[in-house]
Design an enzyme around this catalytic site. Structure first.
Site, short mmCIF file in Angstrom:
data_model
loop_
_atom_site.label_atom_id
_atom_site.label_comp_id
_atom_site.label_asym_id
_atom_site.label_seq_id
_atom_site.Cartn_x
_atom_site.Cartn_y
_atom_site.Cartn_z
N ARG A 106 45.79 71.74 55.54
CA ARG A 106 44.66 70.88 55.21
C ARG A 106 44.86 70.13 53.90
NH1 ARG A 106 42.72 67.39 57.04
NH2 ARG A 106 42.62 68.67 58.92
N LYS A 141 37.28 51.90 39.63
CA LYS A 141 36.39 52.62 40.53
C LYS A 141 37.25 53.43 41.51
CE LYS A 141 32.66 49.25 40.09
NZ LYS A 141 31.81 48.26 40.76
N LYS A 173 33.23 43.19 28.81
CA LYS A 173 32.26 42.91 29.86
C LYS A 173 30.95 42.37 29.26
CE LYS A 173 32.40 45.61 33.48
NZ LYS A 173 33.16 44.79 34.44
N GLU A 203 35.16 39.11 30.68
CA GLU A 203 34.38 38.78 31.87
C GLU A 203 33.37 37.70 31.53
OE1 GLU A 203 32.54 41.97 34.47
OE2 GLU A 203 30.76 41.12 33.50
N ASP A 224 33.20 36.37 37.23
CA ASP A 224 32.40 37.36 37.94
C ASP A 224 31.37 36.71 38.86
OD1 ASP A 224 31.56 40.02 38.49
OD2 ASP A 224 29.84 39.73 37.17
#
Length: 301
Positions: A106, A141, A173, A203, A224
């Site tokens: 597994r 992410k 950002k 960004e 963005d």
């Protein structure tokens, strides 16, 4: 992908991930089902078979899982990471003590199915824009603990890697900009802080912010959530700012690179790439990738 350009996994990283996964699966008492039903003298031969079309990734972790359980288990690889495979294709043959083969199954499959899924899904995005200069790239992410191997799988699928963490590149950002007091102020502060080998990306969510960013000379501008028409304007403005013709623009090294992000799907990535941005980043290739169906089939007789 040329074998000389295949990404590599650190053996130490592989060992650590596999041992952590095995410890989680075996728990305190080990594989009590296998211990109860399979005698210690029994042996088994099995094949790992792909049940879908896809791109293989994670074979080193699968092999390490079997060997960590029992060095007597033999694994013969019939495919390599980065190979495109078809339903029914054998990826590996495993033989050895039956208890060991079943106890490692597994964990080996979990790594192989997940990472092959990331590579396969990335390949679908990359194939959509293969004839354009744009590259699909991943983001931060990722599943906790699996970032390095997921980014490895992205490259096997034909994608490229964004920064690995908060420490290897600057990405300014919207919240950074708000606190710093503006786009150019944030870029100037980053340049003053970071070393000369650290790339600086910012960004922006409007063409006005992009114009301000260009005057501060970041390495990359992230556009963005802009639609294709606005992205086309951004690319054209970048050309004019650097005084480059269309033919020279794509090859120029001394210019700001443009990355598009937001609303990136299989049905939208082509239109985004046709605007002539350099990179298209999406979390979908890691966070939304379905597993590739791979099974371990015991050979009887």
């Amino acid at each position: 992908m040329s074998s000389t350009h295949l990404p590599q996994l650190s053996p130490i990283l592989v060992e650590d991930l596999v041992r952590m996964a095995l410890a989680e699966d075996l728990g305190r008492a080990g594989d009590i089902t296998t211990y109860a039903t399979i005698g210690p003298e029994m042996t088994a031969t099995a094949a790992m078979n792909s049940r879908e079309h896809g791109v293989v990734a994670g074979l080193p972790l699968a092999v390490a899982a079997f060997r960590a359980i029992d060095p007597r288990v033999k694994v013969e690889l019939l495919a390599e990471d980065g190979d495109r495979v078809a339903p029914g294709q054998a990826l590996a043959r495993i033989s050895g003590p039956a208890r060991s083969v079943l106890s490692a199954e597994r964990v080996a499959l979990n790594f192989l199915m997940h990472l092959s899924g990331v590579a396969s899904y990335t390949a679908r995005f990359a194939d959509e824009i293969a004839d354009t200069p744009a590259r699909v790239t991943c983001t931060r992410k990722t599943l906790p603990g699996l970032r390095a191997v997921e980014k490895y799988a992205v490259r096997l699928g034909g994608g490229s890697n964004h920064r690995y963490g908060l420490d290897d590149a600057v990405l300014i950002k919207d919240n950074h900009i708000a606190v710093a007091g503006g786009v150019s102020k944030a870029i100037d502060a980053a340049r003053a802080y970071a070393g000369h080998l650290v790339k600086v990306e910012v960004e922006v969510d409007s063409l006005d912010q992009m114009r301000e960013a260009l005057t501060a000379a970041p390495d990359v501008i992230l556009l963005d959530n802009m639609d294709p028409a606005t992205l086309t304007e951004a690319v054209e403005f970048n050309r004019r700012f650097h005084q480059l013709s269309g033919a020279d623009y794509a090859k120029a090294r001394a210019r700001v690179l443009l990355e598009a992000s937001g609303n990136v799907r299989l049905d939208t990535i082509r239109a985004i790439a046709e605007t002539a941005v350099d990179f298209i980043s999406t979390s979908k290739i890691t966070m939304a990738a379905p597993t590739l169906d791979i099974g371990l089939d015991i050979e009887i007789g």
